[in-house]
Each structure stands twice: as C-alpha cells, then as structure tokens.
Design a protein around this motif. Structure first.
Motif, PDB file in Angstrom:
ATOM      1  N   ASP A 111       0.839  -1.167   0.016  1.00 17.68           N
ATOM      2  CA  ASP A 111      -0.016   0.154   0.002  1.00 17.68           C
ATOM      3  C   ASP A 111       0.812   1.173  -0.006  1.00 17.68           C
ATOM      4  O   ASP A 111       0.600   2.254  -0.718  1.00 17.68           O
ATOM      5  N   ARG A 112       1.975   1.116   0.784  1.00 13.15           N
ATOM      6  CA  ARG A 112       2.854   2.465   0.761  1.00 13.15           C
ATOM      7  C   ARG A 112       3.677   2.584  -0.473  1.00 13.15           C
ATOM      8  O   ARG A 112       3.488   3.755  -0.970  1.00 13.15           O
ATOM      9  N   ILE A 113       4.047   1.412  -0.970  1.00 15.01           N
ATOM     10  CA  ILE A 113       4.638   1.677  -2.537  1.00 15.01           C
ATOM     11  C   ILE A 113       3.577   2.330  -3.544  1.00 15.01           C
ATOM     12  O   ILE A 113       4.031   3.236  -4.448  1.00 15.01           O
ATOM     13  N   THR A 114       2.423   1.812  -3.503  1.00 14.33           N
ATOM     14  CA  THR A 114       1.533   2.218  -4.585  1.00 14.33           C
ATOM     15  C   THR A 114       0.984   3.617  -4.251  1.00 14.33           C
ATOM     16  O   THR A 114       0.493   4.289  -5.295  1.00 14.33           O
ATOM     17  N   GLN A 115       0.884   4.112  -3.019  1.00  9.95           N
ATOM     18  CA  GLN A 115       0.267   5.273  -2.678  1.00  9.95           C
ATOM     19  C   GLN A 115       1.550   6.323  -3.056  1.00  9.95           C
ATOM     20  O   GLN A 115       1.286   7.609  -3.459  1.00  9.95           O
ATOM     21  N   ARG A 116       2.836   6.003  -2.973  1.00 12.29           N
ATOM     22  CA  ARG A 116       3.702   6.787  -3.307  1.00 12.29           C
ATOM     23  C   ARG A 116       4.167   7.134  -4.845  1.00 12.29           C
ATOM     24  O   ARG A 116       4.930   7.809  -5.317  1.00 12.29           O
ATOM     25  N   LEU A 117       3.847   6.027  -5.621  1.00 11.59           N
ATOM     26  CA  LEU A 117       4.064   6.006  -7.051  1.00 11.59           C
ATOM     27  C   LEU A 117       3.329   7.009  -7.913  1.00 11.59           C
ATOM     28  O   LEU A 117       2.005   7.421  -7.542  1.00 11.59           O
ATOM     29  N   SER A 118       3.823   7.684  -8.620  1.00 13.21           N
ATOM     30  CA  SER A 118       2.972   8.765  -9.361  1.00 13.21           C
ATOM     31  C   SER A 118       2.060   8.041 -10.322  1.00 13.21           C
ATOM     32  O   SER A 118       2.336   6.842 -10.884  1.00 13.21           O
ATOM     33  N   PRO A 119       0.935   8.485 -10.540  1.00  9.17           N
ATOM     34  CA  PRO A 119      -0.121   7.886 -11.482  1.00  9.17           C
ATOM     35  C   PRO A 119       0.358   7.634 -12.873  1.00  9.17           C
ATOM     36  O   PRO A 119       1.018   8.487 -13.412  1.00  9.17           O
ATOM     37  N   ARG A 120       0.123   6.491 -13.649  1.00  8.53           N
ATOM     38  CA  ARG A 120       0.515   6.079 -14.690  1.00  8.53           C
ATOM     39  C   ARG A 120      -0.292   7.077 -15.560  1.00  8.53           C
ATOM     40  O   ARG A 120      -1.305   7.445 -15.509  1.00  8.53           O
ATOM     41  N   SER A 121       0.559   7.584 -16.574  1.00  7.28           N
ATOM     42  CA  SER A 121      -0.089   8.373 -17.436  1.00  7.28           C
ATOM     43  C   SER A 121      -0.952   7.538 -18.517  1.00  7.28           C
ATOM     44  O   SER A 121      -0.575   6.560 -19.051  1.00  7.28           O
TER      45      SER A 121
END
Length: 123
Positions: A111-121
C-alpha cells in the motif's frame, strides 16, 4: 525430518539463527519473499480463494509456479488448503493466523509503495 534436515522449534526466548543455511525460519522467509510468495499472501489478505481465482488474481503466474508456491506456504503454516470432494475437486486456499500476521506488513508495504508512485499516464 523435512527435506533431510531435522527441524526444531525455538524454545521460549530463544531465537533462530536466520543466517545459518539450515535455519527453518530462513526457509519461511525465502518462501514468503520468493517471486510469487508475496503476491499469494497479498491476494489472500481479504478473501479465501479457489486455485483458479488465485491464478487469475496474480497476473503472469503459471499454474505450475502457483502450485509450487502454495505447496511451500501450506507446508510453512502460512496458508491453509481445503479440498471439497467434488468432481473435479474444488480446492480453496486462505491465510492461517500466522499467514495473516506475516501478510499484514507485506500489505502495508504494498500500500505504501502504490500510494507513493506517481499515477500512470494514460496512453
């Protein structure tokens, strides 16, 4: 004996030597952190799933690798397996209490990793 190595439980207050190659705790860590072990534990965090549902939830895993991963996690006591005597047999998997304890920090990490990733364009 399991796999030719005698295993023993640690006495109260005693810790396993996880840096020793014969350490049973090391085997569990290897299974949990294997390429597919993490994904199986995360996939089972909310629901018990049948084999095919689990395979569909983990994109890219082959039936062979899923079966091997599940076999190891069941043997380690992280996942339970229930077979319904139907034709064909229906096999359901879920997390044991130990599996939930191990899976919780993995889910938090995910969850922490997916929250920190910028959204895919889009595109």
């Amino acid at each position: 004996m399991v796999g030719g190595v005698q295993r023993r439980r640690a006495e109260a207050g005693e810790r396993y030597d996880v840096f020793h190659t014969d350490c049973p705790a090391r085997d569990v860590v290897d299974h949990v952190t294997s390429r597919w072990g993490v994904w199986v534990l995360i996939s089972l965090r909310s629901n018990d799933l049948r084999f095919y549902e689990l395979r569909e939830s983990i994109r890219g895993i082959s039936e062979k690798m899923l079966a091997q991963t599940l076999r190891a996690l069941v043997q380690d006591g992280l996942v339970w397996r229930e077979v319904e005597p139907t034709t064909p047999p229906q096999v359901t998997y879920g997390l044991t209490e130990f599996g939930r304890d191990i899976g919780e920090p993995l889910t938090e990490l995910f969850d922490r990793i997916t929250q920190r990733l910028s959204p895919r364009s889009a595109g």
